[in-house]
Scaffold this motif. Structure first.
Motif, PDB file in Angstrom:
ATOM      1  N   ALA A  45      18.260  33.861  33.789  1.00 49.52           N
ATOM      2  CA  ALA A  45      17.603  35.092  33.343  1.00 49.52           C
ATOM      3  C   ALA A  45      16.419  34.819  32.430  1.00 49.52           C
ATOM      4  N   LYS A  46      15.592  35.860  32.274  1.00 50.24           N
ATOM      5  CA  LYS A  46      14.529  35.830  31.270  1.00 50.24           C
ATOM      6  C   LYS A  46      14.255  37.251  30.807  1.00 50.24           C
ATOM      7  N   THR A  47      14.257  37.406  29.490  1.00 47.85           N
ATOM      8  CA  THR A  47      13.920  38.687  28.877  1.00 47.85           C
ATOM      9  C   THR A  47      12.414  38.765  28.638  1.00 47.85           C
ATOM     10  N   GLY A  48      11.932  39.987  28.473  1.00 48.08           N
ATOM     11  CA  GLY A  48      10.514  40.179  28.175  1.00 48.08           C
ATOM     12  C   GLY A  48      10.307  41.376  27.268  1.00 48.08           C
ATOM     13  N   THR A  49       9.423  41.212  26.311  1.00 47.66           N
ATOM     14  CA  THR A  49       9.020  42.315  25.436  1.00 47.66           C
ATOM     15  C   THR A  49       7.506  42.433  25.514  1.00 47.66           C
ATOM     16  N   ALA A  50       7.025  43.523  26.069  1.00 42.79           N
ATOM     17  CA  ALA A  50       5.583  43.748  26.151  1.00 42.79           C
ATOM     18  C   ALA A  50       5.187  44.658  24.999  1.00 42.79           C
ATOM     19  N   GLN A  51       4.440  44.109  24.061  1.00 47.66           N
ATOM     20  CA  GLN A  51       4.165  44.803  22.810  1.00 47.66           C
ATOM     21  C   GLN A  51       3.102  45.887  22.954  1.00 47.66           C
ATOM     22  N   ASN A  52       3.251  46.923  22.117  1.00 48.82           N
ATOM     23  CA  ASN A  52       2.350  48.077  22.138  1.00 48.82           C
ATOM     24  C   ASN A  52       1.659  48.323  20.805  1.00 48.82           C
ATOM     25  N   LEU A  53       1.544  47.278  19.977  1.00 51.58           N
ATOM     26  CA  LEU A  53       0.834  47.362  18.691  1.00 51.58           C
ATOM     27  C   LEU A  53       1.350  48.494  17.811  1.00 51.58           C
ATOM     28  N   LYS A  54       2.653  48.758  17.946  1.00 47.57           N
ATOM     29  CA  LYS A  54       3.360  49.710  17.077  1.00 47.57           C
ATOM     30  C   LYS A  54       2.880  51.149  17.197  1.00 47.57           C
ATOM     31  N   THR A  55       2.232  51.481  18.309  1.00 47.98           N
ATOM     32  CA  THR A  55       1.888  52.892  18.539  1.00 47.98           C
ATOM     33  C   THR A  55       3.002  53.587  19.311  1.00 47.98           C
ATOM     34  N   ARG A  56       3.740  52.797  20.120  1.00 46.86           N
ATOM     35  CA  ARG A  56       4.923  53.263  20.826  1.00 46.86           C
ATOM     36  C   ARG A  56       5.920  52.116  20.859  1.00 46.86           C
ATOM     37  N   SER A  57       7.148  52.394  21.266  1.00 46.96           N
ATOM     38  CA  SER A  57       8.131  51.325  21.417  1.00 46.96           C
ATOM     39  C   SER A  57       7.653  50.320  22.465  1.00 46.96           C
ATOM     40  N   ASP A  58       8.067  49.070  22.304  1.00 46.59           N
ATOM     41  CA  ASP A  58       7.705  48.035  23.264  1.00 46.59           C
ATOM     42  C   ASP A  58       8.364  48.305  24.618  1.00 46.59           C
ATOM     43  N   HIS A  59       7.713  47.820  25.675  1.00 50.75           N
ATOM     44  CA  HIS A  59       8.335  47.872  27.005  1.00 50.75           C
ATOM     45  C   HIS A  59       9.442  46.826  27.055  1.00 50.75           C
ATOM     46  N   GLY A  60      10.551  47.168  27.676  1.00 50.72           N
ATOM     47  CA  GLY A  60      11.633  46.212  27.886  1.00 50.72           C
ATOM     48  C   GLY A  60      11.635  45.724  29.318  1.00 50.72           C
ATOM     49  N   VAL A  61      11.580  44.398  29.514  1.00 41.27           N
ATOM     50  CA  VAL A  61      11.518  43.816  30.854  1.00 41.27           C
ATOM     51  C   VAL A  61      12.606  42.752  30.978  1.00 41.27           C
TER      52      VAL A  61
END
Length: 469
Positions: free
Chosen positions: A398-414
């Motif tokens: 497996a591999k997790t992923g967090t795509a950041q949104n510069l704290k304007t919204r929650s990060d994407h979860g992948v």
């Protein structure tokens, strides 16, 4: 028909209709039917369609219209001066439409949609800010790694096919856009799920080995002048296996820089990222970060962008089905199959044409690269960023992923994975738009648990007099 002499000039026709007994299950995939529009009729009239006909408008209904429809027959009717039918003769026999059998696992699709709905509702009920309470959508794709067949393809929100026409105005106005299939047409940043592919490229190209330590992680990477790139952990000196398991940004910033964006993209294309996967009902192409894409949008590609692209940030935007195909390719040691929804097509006389697996790319990966990356992904599920899989009865890579949104919204979860790691059967991708990474991994585990629990149980016959699901 019995009283036709009493109604001269009235013609009775039999018209087939669709009955959607599964309601919202696989609604985006099955698709809809509707009347022929004037602009369509101009093209379709030469194919035997009448202006009053119904045809597929979306999904499988549209893509397989020519198989499902059949061919109309022709009757020649002779009437007397009073309008009474004196002779009726079939001058052209009708040809029944074919049956399209899908690769979908109905029960698993149903479970996935229910669990996806549950996960998003739980996230939205939270009061903590930027922890997924603002989740906008979700999608899950599971593939058979040996064929590329789509076992699950879920997009939230969904809709009820059986009431689609009545609900259409409401569906169009819904702010969550339930008619939009995120799994095939939504494009999202992939976060750290990019890292296994970059690691495979790095080892295969001889830039690193399984045991290479290429950068010391003290939570910062300051190779580029006047720019500091960050990491979420303090990892010290790590090799590729731990760098994948612990998702060390610093390791991959440096590896990406050494590889270069052109070489990274060469491998990414072979993995199917930023490329259409081939599914029959249409999909988005996505975006592969690089000089060409940046210049196309009027920007400038800077050296540090290459390091950012190596951890799945920058301009990378992929569909969930592309991420599942990427996981499938790693499960197959570099072999990627064309994804498909159609398992077979059965004709009215019982003959069946089975869709054969089609290889669309094959990477020549070294055993060292395959073994090291697989071990890193296995450790991710045991002691790394997806350690919730440590209790599973199967081994997951497996591999997790967090795509950041510069704290304007929650990060994407992948999340991407394949299982069992030692003899892969399925590959999965989960994406929660602004839903954070831990819920994405939890959802993937629930679905994989359901898959392995269902194996060997079989399906009970449908009772007599009950419509098939």
């Amino acid at each position: 028909l019995e009283n036709s002499p009493a109604y001269p000039g009235v013609n009775v026709q039999t018209t087939p209709v669709r009955e959607y007994v599964s309601k919202n299950i696989a609604c985006h995939l099955i698709g809809t039917v509707g009347p022929i529009y004037a602009e369509e009729y101009a093209e379709l009239k030469d194919k035997g369609y009448q202006l009053s006909d119904i045809l597929g408008k979306s999904g499988v209904e549209a893509a397989l219209e020519s198989e499902l429809r059949g061919i109309n027959g022709t009757n020649t009717v002779t009437k007397d001066a009073s309008g009474n039918v004196v002779e009726k003769k079939e001058t052209k026999s009708p040809v029944p439409g074919n049956t399209v059998v899908l690769t979908l696992d109905y029960n698993l699709q149903k479970t996935t949609q229910a669990e996806l709905d549950k996960a998003i509702k739980q996230l939205r009920s939270q009061s903590t800010k930027l922890k997924g309470e603002d989740v906008r959508s979700g999608s899950v794709v599971m593939l058979d790694v040996k064929t590329g067949g789509v076992l699950v393809c879920a997009s939230w929100p969904d809709f009820d096919l059986s009431t689609y026409n009545a609900d259409y105005s409401k569906l169009v106005q819904d702010k969550d856009k339930p008619l939009f299939n995120r799994a095939l047409y939504g494009t999202f940043p992939c976060g750290s799920t990019m890292k296994p592919g970059v690691a495979l490229a790095g080892i295969n190209e001889g830039i690193i080995t399984r045991n290479s330590v290429i950068a010391f992680c003290d939570r910062t990477y300051d190779f580029y002048p006047n720019l500091t790139l960050g990491c979420l952990g303090y990892h010290g000196n790590v090799t590729v296996v731990r760098a994948i398991a612990d998702s060390c940004n610093v390791f991959f910033y440096d590896l990406g820089r050494r590889l270069g964006i052109d070489k990274m993209n060469e491998y990414s294309k072979m993995f199917g990222l930023g490329q259409k996967t081939g599914i029959e009902i249409g999909e988005a192409e996505g975006i592969l970060a690089g000089r060409a894409q940046r210049e196309k949008s009027g920007g400038i590609w800077y050296p540090a962008d290459t390091s950012q692209a190596a951890i799945g940030q920058s301009d990378n935007m992929f569909t969930p089905i592309q991420l599942a195909a990427y996981a499938m390719t790693m499960a197959n040691d570099g072999v990627r199959y064309k994804t498909h929804l159609v398992k077979s097509i059965r004709s009215y006389d019982g003959t069946e044409k089975v869709v054969q697996p089609e290889v669309v790319s094959k990477l020549n990966l070294s055993k060292e690269a395959i073994d090291a990356v697989r071990e890193g992904m296995i450790q991710t599920g045991k002691t790394g960023t997806a350690r919730q899989f440590a209790s599973a009865k199967y081994t997951v890579a497996a591999k997790t992923g967090t795509a950041q949104n510069l704290k304007t919204r929650s990060d994407h979860g992948v999340f991407i994975a394949y299982a069992p790691a030692e003899n892969p059967e399925v590959a999965i991708a989960v994406l929660l738009e602004n839903g954070t990474s831990k819920p994405a991994a939890n959802l993937a585990k629930t679905i994989l648990d359901a898959y392995f629990a269902s194996k060997g149980k079989g399906i009970s016959p449908t009772p007599e007099g009950v419509l098939l699901p």
